[in-house]
Design a protein around this motif. Sequence first.
Motif, PDB file in Angstrom:
ATOM      1  N   GLU A  15     -59.516 -53.010  24.348  1.00 36.48           N
ATOM      2  CA  GLU A  15     -60.384 -53.398  25.462  1.00 36.48           C
ATOM      3  C   GLU A  15     -60.217 -52.437  26.636  1.00 36.48           C
ATOM      4  O   GLU A  15     -61.192 -52.053  27.284  1.00 36.48           O
ATOM      5  CB  GLU A  15     -60.065 -54.834  25.899  1.00 36.48           C
ATOM      6  CG  GLU A  15     -60.592 -55.898  24.953  1.00 36.48           C
ATOM      7  CD  GLU A  15     -62.110 -55.990  24.992  1.00 36.48           C
ATOM      8  OE1 GLU A  15     -62.682 -56.055  26.084  1.00 36.48           O
ATOM      9  OE2 GLU A  15     -62.722 -55.993  23.901  1.00 36.48           O
ATOM     10  N   HIS A  19     -63.374 -50.245  27.770  1.00 35.72           N
ATOM     11  CA  HIS A  19     -64.045 -50.752  28.970  1.00 35.72           C
ATOM     12  C   HIS A  19     -63.512 -50.189  30.280  1.00 35.72           C
ATOM     13  O   HIS A  19     -64.178 -50.298  31.307  1.00 35.72           O
ATOM     14  CB  HIS A  19     -63.969 -52.278  28.987  1.00 35.72           C
ATOM     15  CG  HIS A  19     -64.650 -52.922  27.819  1.00 35.72           C
ATOM     16  ND1 HIS A  19     -66.001 -52.810  27.586  1.00 35.72           N
ATOM     17  CD2 HIS A  19     -64.141 -53.647  26.784  1.00 35.72           C
ATOM     18  CE1 HIS A  19     -66.313 -53.457  26.476  1.00 35.72           C
ATOM     19  NE2 HIS A  19     -65.212 -53.966  25.961  1.00 35.72           N
ATOM     20  N   ARG A  24     -67.150 -42.049  27.777  1.00 32.73           N
ATOM     21  CA  ARG A  24     -67.675 -43.040  26.847  1.00 32.73           C
ATOM     22  C   ARG A  24     -67.824 -42.544  25.411  1.00 32.73           C
ATOM     23  O   ARG A  24     -67.937 -43.352  24.492  1.00 32.73           O
ATOM     24  CB  ARG A  24     -69.042 -43.534  27.339  1.00 32.73           C
ATOM     25  CG  ARG A  24     -68.986 -44.303  28.648  1.00 32.73           C
ATOM     26  CD  ARG A  24     -68.128 -45.531  28.516  1.00 32.73           C
ATOM     27  NE  ARG A  24     -68.134 -46.363  29.709  1.00 32.73           N
ATOM     28  CZ  ARG A  24     -67.408 -47.461  29.854  1.00 32.73           C
ATOM     29  NH1 ARG A  24     -66.608 -47.857  28.874  1.00 32.73           N
ATOM     30  NH2 ARG A  24     -67.448 -48.157  30.977  1.00 32.73           N
TER      31      ARG A  24
END
Length: 293
Positions: A15, A19, A24
């Motif tokens: 996570e 995030h 990305r």
Amino acid sequence: MLARDHAPVTDRCLESVLHRSLYRALDLILVDNGSTKEDAWVLCNAYDGHPQVSVIHWDWPFNFSKINNMAAERTRGELLVFLNNDAKVITPDWVEILAGYALQPRIGAVAPKLLYPDGSIQHAGVVMLGTAHIVREAFKGRPDDSEEYFARTQAAHWVCVVTSVCLMVEKHKFLESGGLEERLAVTFNDIDFCCWLYEAGYRNVYTPYAILRHHEFTSRSAVEDTPEKQLRAHKENSYMRDRWVALAVDPFYSIHFSRQEDTYRIIRPNEGSVTAWSAPHGLHAGREGGESK
């Protein structure tokens, strides 16, 4: 990323990477090494269809080097990041910071500052000791804002060795090395790899500008509590002593610094000097055996 059970720990790491990271275009590989807990199976199934995560089930005996060599061959990017499942991203631009060093032609492995849950330092580079302990993390347990030895923990610098808890390296450099030494199934595989990079002319870097939190030994105990584990540990220690005689005296850690403590402290008169490891088979110029990775 390698995991066995401990689903909440692995999920927290995934996570944070997915995030909290500003970068990305990430291609994550999660290798499940024989989990037996239902929540670990559920976690693997949940991520199996994720567009950025590939799940591999590796139902063979634990060998950190072999597993990561297999995963590295399956990656699609030009940069590899080895990351423990018990780490958590703190600085969102950690990928960009590490990549800024790793993409330089002369740089080998790059690793960030690692902090314990209480905020103290777990990793700010690793020192080759030339003693029975072989290596030690520099400034381990010191405050995050420590300014010891000219504020060394607060500045990026060359080191002989960094840890694979979080380590970035260009894929072609990793493949050039032959990958992680598979005879080092548990310990010293990252140390051996960094030493190879140094010997090959690359320079390894510690940077404090990228920070992760590390819950050390969450997934695997540091205790060698069976005869089999003790024998394996002895063989891995012997390999390191034989293979890296030339780096028994760390090129970035003065012989006048103590080997008894984890800080850059001048040796006291009664502590004696550094004694290099013995070399019963001579100094090797490269990896032994030429094993396929």
